[in-house]
Design a protein around this motif. Structure first.
Motif, PDB file in Angstrom:
ATOM      1  N   SER A   1       0.814  -1.212   0.000  1.00  0.00           N
ATOM      2  CA  SER A   1       0.000   0.000   0.000  1.00  0.00           C
ATOM      3  C   SER A   1       0.848   1.263   0.000  1.00  0.00           C
ATOM      4  O   SER A   1       1.988   1.264   0.464  1.00  0.00           O
ATOM      5  CB  SER A   1      -0.923   0.010   1.222  1.00  0.00           C
ATOM      6  N   GLN A   2       0.253   2.346  -0.527  1.00  0.00           N
ATOM      7  CA  GLN A   2       0.930   3.634  -0.581  1.00  0.00           C
ATOM      8  C   GLN A   2       0.099   4.777  -0.004  1.00  0.00           C
ATOM      9  O   GLN A   2       0.588   5.887   0.131  1.00  0.00           O
ATOM     10  CB  GLN A   2       1.258   3.991  -2.044  1.00  0.00           C
ATOM     11  N   GLY A   3      -1.165   4.518   0.318  1.00  0.00           N
ATOM     12  CA  GLY A   3      -2.071   5.585   0.699  1.00  0.00           C
ATOM     13  C   GLY A   3      -1.791   6.197   2.059  1.00  0.00           C
ATOM     14  O   GLY A   3      -1.249   5.553   2.955  1.00  0.00           O
ATOM     15  N   ARG A   4      -2.197   7.465   2.210  1.00  0.00           N
ATOM     16  CA  ARG A   4      -2.145   8.125   3.515  1.00  0.00           C
ATOM     17  C   ARG A   4      -3.081   7.426   4.496  1.00  0.00           C
ATOM     18  O   ARG A   4      -2.834   7.411   5.696  1.00  0.00           O
ATOM     19  CB  ARG A   4      -2.567   9.592   3.378  1.00  0.00           C
ATOM     20  N   VAL A   5      -4.175   6.879   3.959  1.00  0.00           N
ATOM     21  CA  VAL A   5      -5.118   6.096   4.752  1.00  0.00           C
ATOM     22  C   VAL A   5      -5.229   4.718   4.113  1.00  0.00           C
ATOM     23  O   VAL A   5      -5.313   4.609   2.891  1.00  0.00           O
ATOM     24  CB  VAL A   5      -6.512   6.764   4.797  1.00  0.00           C
ATOM     25  N   VAL A   6      -5.217   3.685   4.929  1.00  0.00           N
ATOM     26  CA  VAL A   6      -5.403   2.314   4.451  1.00  0.00           C
ATOM     27  C   VAL A   6      -6.708   1.791   5.033  1.00  0.00           C
ATOM     28  O   VAL A   6      -6.873   1.772   6.265  1.00  0.00           O
ATOM     29  CB  VAL A   6      -4.228   1.407   4.859  1.00  0.00           C
ATOM     30  N   ALA A   7      -7.638   1.386   4.169  1.00  0.00           N
ATOM     31  CA  ALA A   7      -8.956   0.932   4.610  1.00  0.00           C
ATOM     32  C   ALA A   7      -9.238  -0.462   4.067  1.00  0.00           C
ATOM     33  O   ALA A   7      -8.645  -0.886   3.074  1.00  0.00           O
ATOM     34  CB  ALA A   7     -10.034   1.905   4.131  1.00  0.00           C
ATOM     35  N   ILE A   8     -10.164  -1.166   4.724  1.00  0.00           N
ATOM     36  CA  ILE A   8     -10.492  -2.547   4.360  1.00  0.00           C
ATOM     37  C   ILE A   8     -11.952  -2.637   3.932  1.00  0.00           C
ATOM     38  O   ILE A   8     -12.835  -2.100   4.600  1.00  0.00           O
ATOM     39  CB  ILE A   8     -10.232  -3.508   5.540  1.00  0.00           C
ATOM     40  N   GLN A   9     -12.170  -3.315   2.806  1.00  0.00           N
ATOM     41  CA  GLN A   9     -13.509  -3.524   2.262  1.00  0.00           C
ATOM     42  C   GLN A   9     -13.646  -4.976   1.850  1.00  0.00           C
ATOM     43  O   GLN A   9     -12.886  -5.472   1.019  1.00  0.00           O
ATOM     44  CB  GLN A   9     -13.747  -2.612   1.053  1.00  0.00           C
ATOM     45  N   ASP A  10     -14.634  -5.677   2.407  1.00  0.00           N
ATOM     46  CA  ASP A  10     -14.874  -7.061   1.995  1.00  0.00           C
ATOM     47  C   ASP A  10     -15.463  -7.114   0.589  1.00  0.00           C
ATOM     48  O   ASP A  10     -16.028  -6.130   0.095  1.00  0.00           O
ATOM     49  CB  ASP A  10     -15.825  -7.757   2.979  1.00  0.00           C
ATOM     50  N   ALA A  11     -15.365  -8.289  -0.032  1.00  0.00           N
ATOM     51  CA  ALA A  11     -15.786  -8.443  -1.426  1.00  0.00           C
ATOM     52  C   ALA A  11     -17.174  -9.054  -1.569  1.00  0.00           C
ATOM     53  O   ALA A  11     -17.573  -9.421  -2.668  1.00  0.00           O
ATOM     54  CB  ALA A  11     -14.773  -9.323  -2.172  1.00  0.00           C
ATOM     55  N   ASP A  12     -17.915  -9.156  -0.468  1.00  0.00           N
ATOM     56  CA  ASP A  12     -19.196  -9.879  -0.525  1.00  0.00           C
ATOM     57  C   ASP A  12     -20.424  -8.975  -0.532  1.00  0.00           C
ATOM     58  O   ASP A  12     -21.552  -9.454  -0.497  1.00  0.00           O
ATOM     59  CB  ASP A  12     -19.301 -10.857   0.641  1.00  0.00           C
ATOM     60  N   MET A  13     -20.241  -7.659  -0.523  1.00  0.00           N
ATOM     61  CA  MET A  13     -21.325  -6.674  -0.566  1.00  0.00           C
ATOM     62  C   MET A  13     -22.186  -6.668   0.693  1.00  0.00           C
ATOM     63  O   MET A  13     -23.284  -6.107   0.692  1.00  0.00           O
ATOM     64  CB  MET A  13     -22.204  -6.858  -1.807  1.00  0.00           C
TER      65      MET A  13
END
Length: 299
Positions: free
Chosen positions: A152-164
């Protein structure tokens, strides 16, 4: 020391008396600048400079959004761990691309899928703001997230699941406090939004895990097990994380608490799916989470 201060005062008074500005043209003086090159500037000049800087930033953002120039820095990294989500992965990616700021990179880690997810991901056109990492074997969500963090390179690192189950649009609420400098980590709580879990077992299990985590960490969370988590990029990249499966949740929570970092909760939405629809977390993961809480109780 007194003589030096007097000399500096005389120099400043002389600069003021020599300045041609009128009474209505306030003079702004710099601090700690080289006197040989320092020049006083009016409020009007500073306002013009700030406007020019803002216009430059707007022009750059518009060019990035239009695809005219490549993104050279990322405000946000969205990590998407994937395992056998062929039915929903396309919608998740399209949704992230639609709602996130232009300077966002997406890192998708396919964790050994066998349902066609890998082939679909590999068929996507190249994008400078999207990384796709495919594994031959399944190692677990925590392992996939750890791998993506390293890239990752972002100032913020966030997590999103792939199942909606979680809408990526709600992730905006989670990343914003960190971008604004109000938090080091943010959790999107399903319970702050008034969500009523229809599964008594799931609701009881989540309450138990969150309550025990709070007892061991001193935090007052309502939803430790939430997927929607975001962290200061430099902070999360500096942490040594070990858990490979869903133990990632209590591990990172304990380490944030032990480091006395600022962690807040904001509301997030949730649409639960059943095990028949592909839900993967089970009672074995709950037992593992309990062990992780004790293991990382001191960080």
């Amino acid at each position: 020391m007194t003589t030096t201060l007097k000399n500096e005062t005389l120099k400043n008074e002389q600069a003021i008396s020599n300045n041609p500005a009128t009474e209505n043209d306030a003079v702004v003086f710099g601090v700690g600048r080289d006197e040989a090159t320092w020049q006083p500037r009016s409020e009007h000049e500073l306002a013009i400079e700030r406007i020019d800087e803002a216009l430059d930033l707007i022009a750059e953002a518009n060019s990035v959004a239009a695809g005219k120039i490549p993104v050279t820095r990322f405000d946000v990294t969205v990590i998407v761990p994937v395992f056998n989500e062929i039915r929903t992965i396309e919608r998740v990616i399209r949704r992230i691309e639609k709602v996130m700021p232009p300077a966002t990179e997406i890192i998708i880690v396919d964790d050994g899928s066998t349902d066609g997810t890998t082939e679909w991901l590999q068929s996507l056109p190249h994008s400078a703001s999207r990384q796709i990492i495919c594994r031959r074997a399944n190692h677990g969500k925590g392992s996939a997230v750890r791998l993506a963090i390293r890239h990752s390179q972002g100032r913020v690192v966030a997590i999103q699941d792939a199942d909606m189950e979680y809408d990526p649009a709600d992730l905006l609420r989670v990343i914003w406090p960190i971008l604004d400098g109000d938090a080091d980590a943010t959790y999107g709580s399903r319970y702050l939004n008034g969500w009523d879990d229809s599964s008594v077992v799931h609701r009881l299990g989540n309450w138990m895990l969150t309550s025990l985590s709070n007892c061991l960490t001193g935090l007052q969370l309502t939803d430790m097990e939430t997927c929607h988590k975001a962290f200061d990029g430099d902070l999360i990249r500096s942490m040594e994380l070990r858990e490979c499966r869903f133990g990632f949740e209590p591990e990172i929570t304990a380490k944030i608490a032990a480091g006395h970092y600022e962690l807040i909760e904001v509301p997030t939405g949730y649409q639960a799916r059943s095990y028949k629809e592909g839900k993967k977390i089970g009672w074995r993961d709950a037992v593992s989470a309990l062990a992780c809480m004790w293991r990382y109780r001191k960080g």
